[in-house]
Design a protein around this motif. Structure first.
Motif, PDB file in Angstrom:
ATOM      1  N   ASN A   5       7.855  -5.359  12.394  1.00 17.51           N
ATOM      2  CA  ASN A   5       7.290  -6.226  13.434  1.00 17.51           C
ATOM      3  C   ASN A   5       5.919  -6.788  13.082  1.00 17.51           C
ATOM      4  OD1 ASN A   5       5.723  -3.923  13.682  1.00 17.51           O
ATOM      5  ND2 ASN A   5       6.289  -3.491  15.814  1.00 17.51           N
ATOM      6  N   ALA A   6       5.514  -6.648  11.810  1.00 16.43           N
ATOM      7  CA  ALA A   6       4.211  -7.188  11.390  1.00 16.43           C
ATOM      8  C   ALA A   6       4.132  -7.155   9.873  1.00 16.43           C
ATOM      9  CB  ALA A   6       3.068  -6.361  11.993  1.00 16.43           C
ATOM     10  N   VAL A   7       3.166  -7.874   9.343  1.00 16.44           N
ATOM     11  CA  VAL A   7       2.835  -7.790   7.916  1.00 16.44           C
ATOM     12  C   VAL A   7       1.380  -7.365   7.820  1.00 16.44           C
ATOM     13  CG1 VAL A   7       2.604  -9.027   5.730  1.00 16.44           C
ATOM     14  CG2 VAL A   7       4.484  -9.592   7.281  1.00 16.44           C
ATOM     15  N   VAL A   8       1.090  -6.432   6.919  1.00 20.03           N
ATOM     16  CA  VAL A   8      -0.286  -6.029   6.627  1.00 20.03           C
ATOM     17  C   VAL A   8      -0.607  -6.440   5.197  1.00 20.03           C
ATOM     18  CG1 VAL A   8      -1.855  -4.081   6.258  1.00 20.03           C
ATOM     19  CG2 VAL A   8      -0.318  -4.086   8.238  1.00 20.03           C
ATOM     20  N   ILE A   9      -1.755  -7.096   5.027  1.00 19.62           N
ATOM     21  CA  ILE A   9      -2.265  -7.450   3.701  1.00 19.62           C
ATOM     22  C   ILE A   9      -3.549  -6.667   3.497  1.00 19.62           C
ATOM     23  CG2 ILE A   9      -2.981  -9.290   2.139  1.00 19.62           C
ATOM     24  CD1 ILE A   9      -0.143  -9.638   3.199  1.00 19.62           C
ATOM     25  N   LEU A  10      -3.555  -5.771   2.525  1.00 21.49           N
ATOM     26  CA  LEU A  10      -4.753  -4.981   2.259  1.00 21.49           C
ATOM     27  C   LEU A  10      -5.102  -5.055   0.778  1.00 21.49           C
ATOM     28  CD1 LEU A  10      -3.663  -2.199   0.761  1.00 21.49           C
ATOM     29  CD2 LEU A  10      -3.084  -1.535   3.084  1.00 21.49           C
ATOM     30  N   ARG A  27       4.074 -19.457   6.263  1.00 20.57           N
ATOM     31  CA  ARG A  27       5.518 -19.424   5.990  1.00 20.57           C
ATOM     32  C   ARG A  27       6.309 -19.010   7.227  1.00 20.57           C
ATOM     33  NH1 ARG A  27      10.013 -19.123   6.247  1.00 20.57           N
ATOM     34  NH2 ARG A  27      11.620 -18.563   4.720  1.00 20.57           N
ATOM     35  N   PHE A  28       5.764 -18.081   8.012  1.00 17.11           N
ATOM     36  CA  PHE A  28       6.518 -17.554   9.151  1.00 17.11           C
ATOM     37  C   PHE A  28       5.931 -17.961  10.502  1.00 17.11           C
ATOM     38  CE2 PHE A  28       7.105 -14.540   5.622  1.00 17.11           C
ATOM     39  CZ  PHE A  28       8.486 -14.598   5.494  1.00 17.11           C
ATOM     40  N   SER A  29       5.033 -18.947  10.505  1.00 11.57           N
ATOM     41  CA  SER A  29       4.371 -19.409  11.734  1.00 11.57           C
ATOM     42  C   SER A  29       3.704 -18.251  12.471  1.00 11.57           C
ATOM     43  CB  SER A  29       5.388 -20.118  12.655  1.00 11.57           C
ATOM     44  OG  SER A  29       5.953 -21.235  12.007  1.00 11.57           O
ATOM     45  N   ASP A  87      -0.349  -9.414  22.687  1.00 13.42           N
ATOM     46  CA  ASP A  87      -0.299 -10.830  23.082  1.00 13.42           C
ATOM     47  C   ASP A  87       0.515 -11.648  22.080  1.00 13.42           C
ATOM     48  OD1 ASP A  87      -1.242 -13.386  24.400  1.00 13.42           O
ATOM     49  OD2 ASP A  87      -2.192 -13.597  22.440  1.00 13.42           O
ATOM     50  N   ILE A  88       0.257 -11.437  20.780  1.00 10.91           N
ATOM     51  CA  ILE A  88       0.978 -12.199  19.751  1.00 10.91           C
ATOM     52  C   ILE A  88       2.473 -11.877  19.796  1.00 10.91           C
ATOM     53  CG2 ILE A  88       1.242 -12.545  17.261  1.00 10.91           C
ATOM     54  CD1 ILE A  88      -1.756 -11.955  16.979  1.00 10.91           C
ATOM     55  N   ASN A  92       6.615 -13.817  20.662  1.00  8.61           N
ATOM     56  CA  ASN A  92       7.579 -13.834  19.549  1.00  8.61           C
ATOM     57  C   ASN A  92       6.997 -14.476  18.296  1.00  8.61           C
ATOM     58  OD1 ASN A  92       9.776 -12.562  20.964  1.00  8.61           O
ATOM     59  ND2 ASN A  92      10.065 -14.502  22.073  1.00  8.61           N
ATOM     60  N   VAL A  93       5.724 -14.186  18.065  1.00  5.71           N
ATOM     61  CA  VAL A  93       5.023 -14.671  16.875  1.00  5.71           C
ATOM     62  C   VAL A  93       4.747 -13.471  15.976  1.00  5.71           C
ATOM     63  CG1 VAL A  93       2.883 -15.751  16.047  1.00  5.71           C
ATOM     64  CG2 VAL A  93       4.005 -16.615  18.116  1.00  5.71           C
ATOM     65  N   LEU A  94       4.777 -13.693  14.668  1.00  3.94           N
ATOM     66  CA  LEU A  94       4.567 -12.607  13.713  1.00  3.94           C
ATOM     67  C   LEU A  94       3.075 -12.325  13.537  1.00  3.94           C
ATOM     68  CD1 LEU A  94       5.798 -10.659  11.560  1.00  3.94           C
ATOM     69  CD2 LEU A  94       5.407 -12.521   9.892  1.00  3.94           C
ATOM     70  N   PRO A  95       2.611 -11.089  13.814  1.00  2.00           N
ATOM     71  CA  PRO A  95       1.220 -10.726  13.508  1.00  2.00           C
ATOM     72  C   PRO A  95       1.068 -10.431  12.010  1.00  2.00           C
ATOM     73  CG  PRO A  95       2.140  -9.381  15.295  1.00  2.00           C
ATOM     74  CD  PRO A  95       3.281 -10.040  14.588  1.00  2.00           C
ATOM     75  N   VAL A  96       0.049 -11.031  11.411  1.00  2.00           N
ATOM     76  CA  VAL A  96      -0.266 -10.784  10.002  1.00  2.00           C
ATOM     77  C   VAL A  96      -1.671 -10.168   9.968  1.00  2.00           C
ATOM     78  CG1 VAL A  96      -0.551 -11.788   7.714  1.00  2.00           C
ATOM     79  CG2 VAL A  96       1.151 -12.748   9.289  1.00  2.00           C
ATOM     80  N   ILE A  97      -1.749  -8.905   9.631  1.00  2.00           N
ATOM     81  CA  ILE A  97      -3.003  -8.157   9.663  1.00  2.00           C
ATOM     82  C   ILE A  97      -3.599  -8.176   8.266  1.00  2.00           C
ATOM     83  CG2 ILE A  97      -4.030  -5.901  10.149  1.00  2.00           C
ATOM     84  CD1 ILE A  97      -0.968  -5.704  11.639  1.00  2.00           C
TER      85      ILE A  97
END
Length: 297
Positions: A5-10, A27-29, A87-88, A92-97
């Motif tokens: 349900n999310a992407v994390v970039i570390l 890419r995924f809005s 909220d995100i 139905n929006v993808l959270p990118v952390i």
């Protein structure tokens, strides 16, 4: 397989995390949630590496949410993160952390449990005569695992940590279930050092020293600036004359940032040892990062 349900970039500093997060969000809005302990502060721009121009049309969150001299804790970050994430996701929006503050990332990935504890004036009066060493001993008797080692170095944080550790009640449960795809960006050591040098020199050329001087002129103490660490600490010391020359300033700051990057890498390896699954993207390969994320979304 658990649905993600999310992407994390570390990754360590200067690895291009923002660029990777923007590529995936585009890419995924998606929308980006920053996990950076200094980018939360208004006015800490060049020194914290906000690079807001990189976001373009991508919405971002938890940047510029508090003003100095206020403190912002991992507890506050976790609360704010949960509100933004909810909220995100509700839209139905993808959270990118994206970020490099290991403790912030760990707090939401592994779901640290915190409690909202009010100040205890009686306890604070009792602790007032204690030395730093005595405060540390008292805290460590009650709490063996310390998430934030800074709690052991700053008196105000030690007192607050004791206040929380000795208060009755249960820890708050995590209000969301975070099941992220976690991507780590890394480079060979010498290449990372080269990137750190280039970025540091660019920030100085863009006016980082003037930024710090302006923050102090606006009423923020040198001590508070030094507590922010790295760029703000060394620049504050240079402006006070504690570092005698610009050459020494750049050299000392560069060395400190390289040491910090090494500590970040150590923290992320520690997360892996605790069960966090990180897929490493070599040399900042944005196409590889996006391609991997496409397997899940």
């Amino acid at each position: 397989m658990v649905e993600k349900n999310a992407v994390v970039i570390l990754g360590a500093t200067a690895t291009g995390k923002t660029a990777c997060a923007v590529a995936i969000a585009r890419r995924f809005s998606g929308e980006i949630i920053s996990a950076d302990s200094r980018q939360v502060y208004r006015g800490l721009d060049l020194g914290s590496g906000k690079d807001l121009g990189e976001y373009g049309e991508i919405p971002y969150h938890l940047v510029d949410v508090v003003s100095l001299p206020d403190e912002y804790s991992v507890y506050q970050f976790q609360k704010d993160f949960y509100a933004v994430f909810d909220d995100i996701a509700s839209r139905n929006v993808l959270p990118v952390i994206a970020g490099g503050t290991g403790m912030y990332l760990d707090a939401v990935i592994r779901g640290y449990r915190f409690r909202d504890v009010p100040e205890n004036p009686a306890l604070r009066s009792e602790l007032a005569p204690y030395s730093l060493e005595a405060l540390r001993d008292r805290l460590l008797k009650r709490k063996k695992e310390i998430h934030n080692r800074t709690d052991l170095e700053i008196r105000e944080r030690l007192v607050r940590a004791i206040e929380i550790a000795e208060s009755p009640g249960d820890e708050e449960p995590a209000p969301i279930h975070l099941a992220p795809v976690i991507l780590g960006i890394r480079f060979p050591r010498e290449e990372l050092r080269r990137r750190i040098r280039i970025r540091l020199e660019a920030r100085i050329d863009e006016g980082m020293i003037d930024e710090v001087a302006g923050i102090h002129a606006a009423g923020i103490s040198w001590e508070r600036l030094e507590r922010l660490g790295l760029e703000y600490r060394f620049t504050a010391e240079y402006l006070q004359g504690k570092i005698p020359s610009r050459e020494d300033y750049v050299s000392q700051l560069y060395t400190a940032i390289c040491q910090f990057a090494k500590r970040q890498e150590t923290w992320f390896r520690g997360m892996e040892r605790k069960g966090v699954d990180i897929t490493w993207i070599e040399n900042g390969d944005l196409a590889a990062a996006v391609s991997y994320a496409e397997k899940f979304f």
